[in-house]
Design an enzyme around this catalytic site. Sequence first.
Site, short mmCIF file in Angstrom:
data_model
loop_
_atom_site.label_atom_id
_atom_site.label_comp_id
_atom_site.label_asym_id
_atom_site.label_seq_id
_atom_site.Cartn_x
_atom_site.Cartn_y
_atom_site.Cartn_z
N GLU A 246 72.98 21.45 19.93
CA GLU A 246 73.90 21.61 21.22
C GLU A 246 75.39 21.14 20.54
O GLU A 246 75.48 20.23 20.01
CB GLU A 246 73.97 20.71 22.20
N GLU A 380 87.82 22.96 17.45
CA GLU A 380 87.64 21.92 18.63
C GLU A 380 88.53 20.76 18.45
O GLU A 380 88.50 19.96 17.57
CB GLU A 380 86.73 21.43 18.38
#
Length: 491
Positions: A246, A380
Site C-alpha cells: 500500500e 506526494e
Amino acid sequence: MHQYIGGELRTGSSPVGHRVVNPADGGTVAEVVLGDERDAALAVAAAKAAFPAWSRATPAERSTKLHEAARILGERAQEFAETESRQTGKPIRLTTGFDVPGAVDNTAFFAGAARHLEGKASAEYSADHTSAIRREPIGVVASIAPWNYPLQMAAWKILPAIAAGNTIVLKPAEITPLTALLFAQACTDAGIPDGVVNVVTGHGPVAGEALMAHPDVRMVSFTGSTPVGKRIMEIASRTVKRVHLELGGKAPFVVFDDADLEAAIHGAVAGSLINTGQDCTAATRAYVHRSRFDEFVAGVADLYAKVKLGDPFDPATDLGPLVSHRQRDSVAGFVERARGYGAKVVVGGEAPGGELAAGAYYLPTLVTDVAQDSEIVQDEVFGPVLTALPFDTDDEALALANDTPYGLAASAWTRDHFRALRAAREIAAGCVWINDHIPIISEMPHGGYKASGFGKDMSSYSFEEYTQVKHTMHDITGVARKAWHRTIFEL
C-alpha cells in the site's frame, strides 16, 4: 526495552540509540535502543515456532482471543490515545475520536471475520472425484508500517494476518514505535500465544531489509512510499515471497458545476488537513469547474485561516505539527519551489512563529496557478497543502484526476446521479468517494491502483493477501484401474 519478541519486551541488539521526539515541542518521549539483523532473526524464529499451533487453532479459538484483545484495547483507550499524540503530534481529538476507536473496531471486526474464512463448496467437478478448496495461512509474515498512523497501521497489518492463522513480525517506523508495542502487549494479555505477534524496532535498511530477506518469511506487507515499495519488491523477489504493497497517493478532489459548494468546501478542508495532511488518501488536488472555481478557492482559504494550530493535548486544537522538522521542511520545500515557478499561495505557505516556532508546525496552505505537470501537483507532498486547478468539461476533469502515477483514493462532488456513477467508474483509484472524502470502515477494503500498490487492507478482502488456496481432489470410485490410465499405458 522496545523490541517485542516471543511475548516479552527486550532491548535491541544494535549499539544505535534513537530518541522518539514529540514534534510539538521537540521534547523526548522515549529513548530506544534499536534492533538490527539479530533481533529480526530472533523475531522470525519466534514467529516460526508459534506458527504450527496457531495455524491449527480453530477459527473460534482465534476469534475468542481477538475479541478479548478488542476489549483490552477499549479499556486502555486513553493510554493509547495519549501515547499516540505524544509520539506523532496528533491532536488528542484525533487520537481519541479516530485513531484508537478505529483500531478497536478493526480488532472487533477481525475477531468476527476469523470465523468466516471460506472456500468453494465441495463438489464433483469430475465424475470420479470430489474436489474441495482449503484456504490456508501462508506462514510467517513480515510487515513494515509507516509513521503517519502508527496504531492503526499496526492493526491493519497484524489483524488480518493472525486472524487467518499466520504469525507476524512487525517493524514500525523507528520514530513512532510506541503504540505498536502497546498493541503487541495487548495481544499477549488477550491470550494470543507468545510468538504470534512480534515487533522489531529498527531502521528500515537494517532491521527492515533483514526481515524482508529472511528465508523463513513467506510474505511481506509494506505501507509507505512508492520508491521504498519498489525496493521491497526487489528484495522479496529473491526468495519468491508474496508481496502486499500500500503505497503513495495523490488523491484528486473533483468538484463539478452542480456540486453543493458549501459541502465541497468543508469536505476539502477536512479531507486535506486530516492528520495534518499526512495521509495517503488526503485530498491534495482540487479540480473545480471554472464557473465555481473562484468561490471554491475563497471558501477554502477562509476556512483554512480559521483552523487553530496548537498544543496537541488542548481539546481546542484543530491541527497539530507534522511528525518531524524534517517532514515540515520537506513540505515547505514543495511550496517554495512552486512559488519559484509562479504559483500563487492563497493562504498559508509558512511555518507559524511565536509559541509554536519550536514545533514542526506548518500553516494550512492553498496553492493555485500551478501546471498539471508541476511537481506539487504530481508528487506526494504529505502535508497540509492543497492545490486547486480549474476545468471546463467533465471529460477534462476525469482525465486530470487520472493524470498522476498514483491511484489510491479520490472523490467527486455532484448532485447528478449519472455524473457520480461515471466518476466512480472512470477514476482509476482503489476508493472513490461521492460527496465526501476520507471516511473508512472496517468492512470495506483499502488499497490502490497503479503506483499506489496492490492488495487490500481491512475487510474480508484482506484475507486474499494472507491466505493461500489449496485444491484437494479425492477419488470416490475405489477403482484401481482408472480409465485415464490408458492414455499412459495399456494393461
